[in-house]
Scaffold this motif. Sequence first.
Motif, PDB file in Angstrom:
ATOM      1  N   ASN A 122       4.672  -3.796   0.163  1.00  0.00           N
ATOM      2  CA  ASN A 122       4.087  -3.350   1.420  1.00  0.00           C
ATOM      3  C   ASN A 122       3.542  -1.930   1.237  1.00  0.00           C
ATOM      4  OD1 ASN A 122       4.231  -1.892   4.122  1.00  0.00           O
ATOM      5  ND2 ASN A 122       4.493  -4.003   4.764  1.00  0.00           N
ATOM      6  N   ALA A 123       2.216  -1.798   1.237  1.00  0.00           N
ATOM      7  CA  ALA A 123       1.561  -0.520   0.931  1.00  0.00           C
ATOM      8  C   ALA A 123       1.885   0.565   1.953  1.00  0.00           C
ATOM      9  CB  ALA A 123       0.055  -0.714   0.824  1.00  0.00           C
ATOM     10  N   LYS A 124       2.000   0.194   3.214  1.00  0.00           N
ATOM     11  CA  LYS A 124       2.345   1.205   4.227  1.00  0.00           C
ATOM     12  C   LYS A 124       3.748   1.749   3.976  1.00  0.00           C
ATOM     13  CE  LYS A 124      -0.511  -0.591   7.989  1.00  0.00           C
ATOM     14  NZ  LYS A 124      -0.485  -1.148   9.353  1.00  0.00           N
ATOM     15  N   ALA A 125       4.661   0.875   3.632  1.00  0.00           N
ATOM     16  CA  ALA A 125       6.029   1.313   3.326  1.00  0.00           C
ATOM     17  C   ALA A 125       6.047   2.166   2.066  1.00  0.00           C
ATOM     18  CB  ALA A 125       6.953   0.106   3.174  1.00  0.00           C
ATOM     19  N   GLN A 126       5.260   1.786   1.072  1.00  0.00           N
ATOM     20  CA  GLN A 126       5.177   2.578  -0.149  1.00  0.00           C
ATOM     21  C   GLN A 126       4.658   3.984   0.157  1.00  0.00           C
ATOM     22  OE1 GLN A 126       2.687  -0.137  -2.360  1.00  0.00           O
ATOM     23  NE2 GLN A 126       4.447  -1.086  -3.398  1.00  0.00           N
ATOM     24  N   THR A 127       3.639   4.063   1.004  1.00  0.00           N
ATOM     25  CA  THR A 127       3.085   5.365   1.381  1.00  0.00           C
ATOM     26  C   THR A 127       4.116   6.180   2.148  1.00  0.00           C
ATOM     27  OG1 THR A 127       0.851   4.464   1.441  1.00  0.00           O
ATOM     28  CG2 THR A 127       1.231   6.517   2.651  1.00  0.00           C
TER      29      THR A 127
END
Length: 169
Positions: free
Chosen positions: A98-103
């Motif tokens: 999940n890119a938002k979580a990674q960010t």
Amino acid sequence: MRVLLNASRSSMRRIAATLTVVALLFSAGSAWADFDDGLAAYESGDYATALKEFRPLAEQGHAVAQFNLGVMYDHGYGVPENDTEAVKWFRKAAVQGNAKAQTNLGIMYVLGIGVPEDYVKAHMWFSLAKAEGHEGAAKSLDLVKKQMKTDQISEAQKLAAEWLEKHNN
């Protein structure tokens, strides 16, 4: 007789497999309905209902529900603000890509919120999110690079490459 018994077992296996798929489809539909209910509640400010809908899904591995729990704990929406819990849920979603979580996890590392400040790990998570196409991650990555030494950037790139290799196989 043996041929009939084997055919019967084969038919039973197909029936069992079909029933399993049907059960999964019904439960997946139900999970998405629960998620949609949680999202509608979240968007209307009914965080207690959102929490009630998101938590079971998050505990079952639903990455977007995990991300949403992270946001709720990060900001104290319907729960006491808790940076450690926010990091826990962001990490669970981040590991699933999940890119938002990674960010968000990268931001937590940059600021030392819920985790020790660590630009190398922040860079790694921003790199992974950027690879997923998250625009905010690219900007964050550029900013964190300005705070890092060349050897730190190399280490972060190595960690991101290793992570990708491990999780894409």
